[in-house]
Design an enzyme around this catalytic site. Structure first.
Site, PDB file in Angstrom:
ATOM      1  N   LYS A  67      -4.439   1.084 -22.179  1.00 52.14           N
ATOM      2  CA  LYS A  67      -3.521   1.551 -21.136  1.00 52.14           C
ATOM      3  C   LYS A  67      -4.283   1.974 -19.877  1.00 52.14           C
ATOM      4  CE  LYS A  67      -0.434   3.567 -18.784  1.00 52.14           C
ATOM      5  NZ  LYS A  67       0.920   3.368 -18.419  1.00 52.14           N
TER       6      LYS A  67
ATOM      7  N   CYS B 270       0.519   7.333 -12.096  1.00 55.43           N
ATOM      8  CA  CYS B 270      -0.323   6.642 -13.071  1.00 55.43           C
ATOM      9  C   CYS B 270      -1.608   6.091 -12.474  1.00 55.43           C
ATOM     10  CB  CYS B 270       0.459   5.486 -13.676  1.00 55.43           C
ATOM     11  SG  CYS B 270       1.963   6.058 -14.426  1.00 55.43           S
TER      12      CYS B 270
ATOM     13  N   THR C  21       1.205  13.852 -18.400  1.00 60.20           N
ATOM     14  CA  THR C  21      -0.215  14.203 -18.541  1.00 60.20           C
ATOM     15  C   THR C  21      -0.830  14.086 -17.142  1.00 60.20           C
ATOM     16  OG1 THR C  21      -0.549  11.904 -19.244  1.00 60.20           O
ATOM     17  CG2 THR C  21      -0.627  13.559 -20.963  1.00 60.20           C
TER      18      THR C  21
ATOM     19  N   ARG D 225      -6.056  -2.320 -11.734  1.00 57.50           N
ATOM     20  CA  ARG D 225      -5.211  -2.436 -10.555  1.00 57.50           C
ATOM     21  C   ARG D 225      -5.758  -1.564  -9.414  1.00 57.50           C
ATOM     22  NH1 ARG D 225      -0.495  -5.015  -9.786  1.00 57.50           N
ATOM     23  NH2 ARG D 225       1.089  -3.998  -8.506  1.00 57.50           N
TER      24      ARG D 225
HETATM   25  N1  SAJ Z   1      -0.090  -0.751  -4.253  1.00 56.15           N
HETATM   26  C1  SAJ Z   1      -0.871  -1.250  -3.226  1.00 56.15           C
HETATM   27  N2  SAJ Z   1      -1.164  -2.589  -3.236  1.00 56.15           N
HETATM   28  C2  SAJ Z   1      -0.711  -3.423  -4.217  1.00 56.15           C
HETATM   29  C3  SAJ Z   1       0.067  -2.919  -5.243  1.00 56.15           C
HETATM   30  C4  SAJ Z   1       0.360  -1.575  -5.246  1.00 56.15           C
HETATM   31  O1  SAJ Z   1      -1.303  -0.518  -2.325  1.00 56.15           O
HETATM   32  O2  SAJ Z   1      -0.997  -4.624  -4.131  1.00 56.15           O
HETATM   33  C5  SAJ Z   1       0.230   0.686  -4.303  1.00 56.15           C
HETATM   34  C6  SAJ Z   1       1.747   0.937  -4.319  1.00 56.15           C
HETATM   35  O3  SAJ Z   1       2.249   0.972  -3.013  1.00 56.15           O
HETATM   36  C7  SAJ Z   1       1.807   2.284  -5.004  1.00 56.15           C
HETATM   37  C8  SAJ Z   1       0.650   2.225  -5.993  1.00 56.15           C
HETATM   38  O4  SAJ Z   1      -0.207   1.198  -5.543  1.00 56.15           O
HETATM   39  O5  SAJ Z   1       1.582   3.349  -4.096  1.00 56.15           O
HETATM   40  C9  SAJ Z   1       1.042   1.977  -7.430  1.00 56.15           C
HETATM   41  O6  SAJ Z   1       2.101   1.035  -7.503  1.00 56.15           O
HETATM   42  P1  SAJ Z   1       2.158  -0.116  -8.604  1.00 56.15           P
HETATM   43  O7  SAJ Z   1       3.389  -0.905  -8.379  1.00 56.15           O
HETATM   44  O8  SAJ Z   1       0.883  -0.846  -8.619  1.00 56.15           O
HETATM   45  O9  SAJ Z   1       2.175   0.663  -9.979  1.00 56.15           O
HETATM   46  P2  SAJ Z   1       3.074   1.854 -10.648  1.00 56.15           P
HETATM   47  O10 SAJ Z   1       2.274   3.117 -10.552  1.00 56.15           O
HETATM   48  O11 SAJ Z   1       4.438   1.888 -10.113  1.00 56.15           O
HETATM   49  O12 SAJ Z   1       3.103   1.355 -12.173  1.00 56.15           O
HETATM   50  C10 SAJ Z   1       1.887   1.111 -12.851  1.00 56.15           C
HETATM   51  C11 SAJ Z   1       2.006  -0.231 -13.596  1.00 56.15           C
HETATM   52  N3  SAJ Z   1       0.710  -0.644 -14.078  1.00 56.15           N
HETATM   53  C12 SAJ Z   1       0.248  -1.901 -13.922  1.00 56.15           C
HETATM   54  O13 SAJ Z   1       0.848  -2.747 -13.315  1.00 56.15           O
HETATM   55  C13 SAJ Z   1      -1.083  -2.215 -14.538  1.00 56.15           C
HETATM   56  C14 SAJ Z   1       3.000  -0.095 -14.745  1.00 56.15           C
HETATM   57  O14 SAJ Z   1       3.027  -1.279 -15.507  1.00 56.15           O
HETATM   58  C15 SAJ Z   1       2.597   1.094 -15.631  1.00 56.15           C
HETATM   59  O15 SAJ Z   1       3.507   1.265 -16.716  1.00 56.15           O
HETATM   60  C16 SAJ Z   1       2.633   2.328 -14.774  1.00 56.15           C
HETATM   61  O16 SAJ Z   1       1.642   2.190 -13.750  1.00 56.15           O
HETATM   62  C17 SAJ Z   1       2.328   3.529 -15.664  1.00 56.15           C
HETATM   63  O17 SAJ Z   1       3.276   4.246 -16.028  1.00 56.15           O
HETATM   64  O18 SAJ Z   1       1.176   3.683 -16.053  1.00 56.15           O
END
Ligand code: SAJ
Length: 418
Positions: free
Chosen positions: A207, A261, A86, A214
């Site tokens: 969700k 996401c 999506t 975050r």
């Molecule tokens: N990032 C930062 N600073 C941080 C953490 C992450 O800049 O402190 C950046 C990462 O480098 C990346 C982006 O944010 O570019 C997203 O990374 P992430 O590890 O925060 O998340 P995703 O997209 O890999 O996974 C998220 C997760 N959601 C949460 O933790 C609330 C995961 O549990 C979800 O299942 C997933 O989105 C999804 O499919 O929605």
């Protein structure tokens, strides 16, 4: 012997495929369906099309035991799970065409008593008003009476999908209690976390609320890093000590927020809301602006050099994955290229991409700036002393606080942080 319950999963991507493997290894007959021929032919030949730890083992078990079959066409089943993308369209709204076509496919084969579960992240109301409505309009079946309808968002972290599918808690929203209970039975077959049941719309918003939390937190960290820079204060030290407070947990600043996401879901919350959420939108804009801040820093560092070259260390959207979706590396790359900078990439996780990386030495040769874009674990093995003689000007811009500044200075590189 009673026949095994059959489950058809539409969408063989990062979520649909691991879920299909789990269910196939937990006593169900599973059919994995995808519209993309190249995905079907790879999976049908027993080969994965995505990189994810531990996935190969569970896939091969299900594939070899023939509890997981792969097809381009839907088949009559007891349960249908929709796990299609999506994405965001150009107007920052949810592109629901894949969900709609999956529901159209199910409409053609559904029988009374079947269960439909939507897993794709969607704006509140999608399960009932899009999926449920398509089935009712096409068959006359009423959700909750003639068929069961539920929403069960995936919440797994890329890079840890297989572990988290089993161990995370799950939220299930049902159009009625019975639908939620029917869906719970399916997930109970492999989930060790707790399962909570609620309404459809609540589960849809939960969700989105998680990922938006975050995003806002990261936007705060990014803004804080700009403020610290102004004051000449180390943002990492501020966050480290602030987080020692029992009720503070500031995330890390970085070069932007990528993946399919977190940069997408906050828009889904506000797209149908009449209340103008300035906080959610502003956070999105701050995070989307980060790649341009980083590109600006690169340009400043290399400003005195002729025909400069920048080398990306890491290009995927986050550490230890080969996933390029919405990677903030791409806008940085484009910005540098636009300014006439030569760019090379070293990322051992990336395959089959136009950004496919070269080897480390070749990528670093004659470089004026190494841009640590993402801290893959394998980068811990990089011996900077050996890279130093290859580069033209020894600069490192560390966007993730990955290197130890003191040790790095001993290797002859100049350290630039955020
Ligand atoms: N990032 C930062 N600073 C941080 C953490 C992450 O800049 O402190 C950046 C990462 O480098 C990346 C982006 O944010 O570019 C997203 O990374 P992430 O590890 O925060 O998340 P995703 O997209 O890999 O996974 C998220 C997760 N959601 C949460 O933790 C609330 C995961 O549990 C979800 O299942 C997933 O989105 C999804 O499919 O929605």
């Amino acid at each position: 012997m009673a026949l095994k319950k059959s489950i058809c999963i539409l969408g063989m991507g990062y979520i649909g495929l691991p879920t299909a493997c789990m269910l196939a290894n937990s006593g169900y007959e599973v059919l994995g369906v995808d519209v993309k021929e190249e995905i079907i032919s790879r999976l049908g030949a027993g080969m994965l099309h995505i990189e994810e730890p531990e996935l190969e083992a569970i896939f091969l078990k299900a594939f070899n035991e023939k509890t997981l079959k792969i097809s381009q066409d839907i088949r009559k089943s007891d349960v249908y799970i929709i796990a299609v993308p999506t994405p965001l369209n150009s107007k920052n709204k949810a592109e629901l065409s894949y969900v709609i076509s999956a529901a159209e496919m199910i409409k053609g084969v559904i029988s009374r008593g079947n269960l439909i579960i939507l897993e794709s992240t969607s704006p509140p109301g999608t399960t009932k008003n899009i999926v449920g409505k398509i089935i009712t309009d096409g068959t006359g079946f009423i959700a909750g009476k003639d068929f069961f309808l539920a929403f069960c968002p995936e919440r797994v972290l890329p890079g840890k999908i297989v572990y988290e599918l089993v161990n995370n808690d799950r939220i299930i929203g049902g159009i009625d209690e019975n639908s939620a209970m029917q869906a719970e039975k399916i997930y109970k077959s492999f989930v060790r976390g707790k399962i909570f049941k609620t309404s459809l719309e609540t589960s849809e918003l939960i969700k989105l609320a998680e990922n938006t939390f975050r995003d806002i937190n990261i936007a705060y960290a990014n803004e804080l890093s700009g403020i610290c820079e102004e004051y000449g204060i180390d943002v990492w030290e501020v966050i480290r000590y602030a987080n020692m407070h029992p009720r503070v947990n500031i995330l890390s600043p970085g070069p932007g927020v990528g993946g399919h996401c977190i940069p997408v879901d906050p828009w889904f919350i506000i797209e149908n809301s009449k209340m103008k959420s300035t906080l959610i939108e502003k956070s999105r804009n701050i995070n989307d602006g980060r790649p341009f801040v980083i590109a600006g820093k690169c340009l400043k560092i290399i400003s005195g050099y002729d025909n400069p070259k920048v080398t990306f260390l890491g290009f995927s959207y986050k550490e230890d994955v080969g996933d390029l979706r919405e990677s903030p590396a791409v806008p940085i790359y484009n910005e540098l290229i636009k300014k006439g900078v030569k760019v090379s990439i070293y990322d051992p996780h990336i395959r089959n991409s136009k950004f496919a990386a070269v080897e480390l030495d070749a990528a670093c040769k004659d470089s004026d700036l190494l841009l640590l874009f993402v801290g893959h674990k394998v980068f811990r093995n990089i011996e900077l002393e050996k890279i130093r003689p290859l580069v033209r000007n020894p600069n490192i811009l560390d966007t993730r606080h990955f290197f130890d500044r003191k040790k790095l200075l001993n290797t002859g590189f100049a350290y630039h942080g955020i």
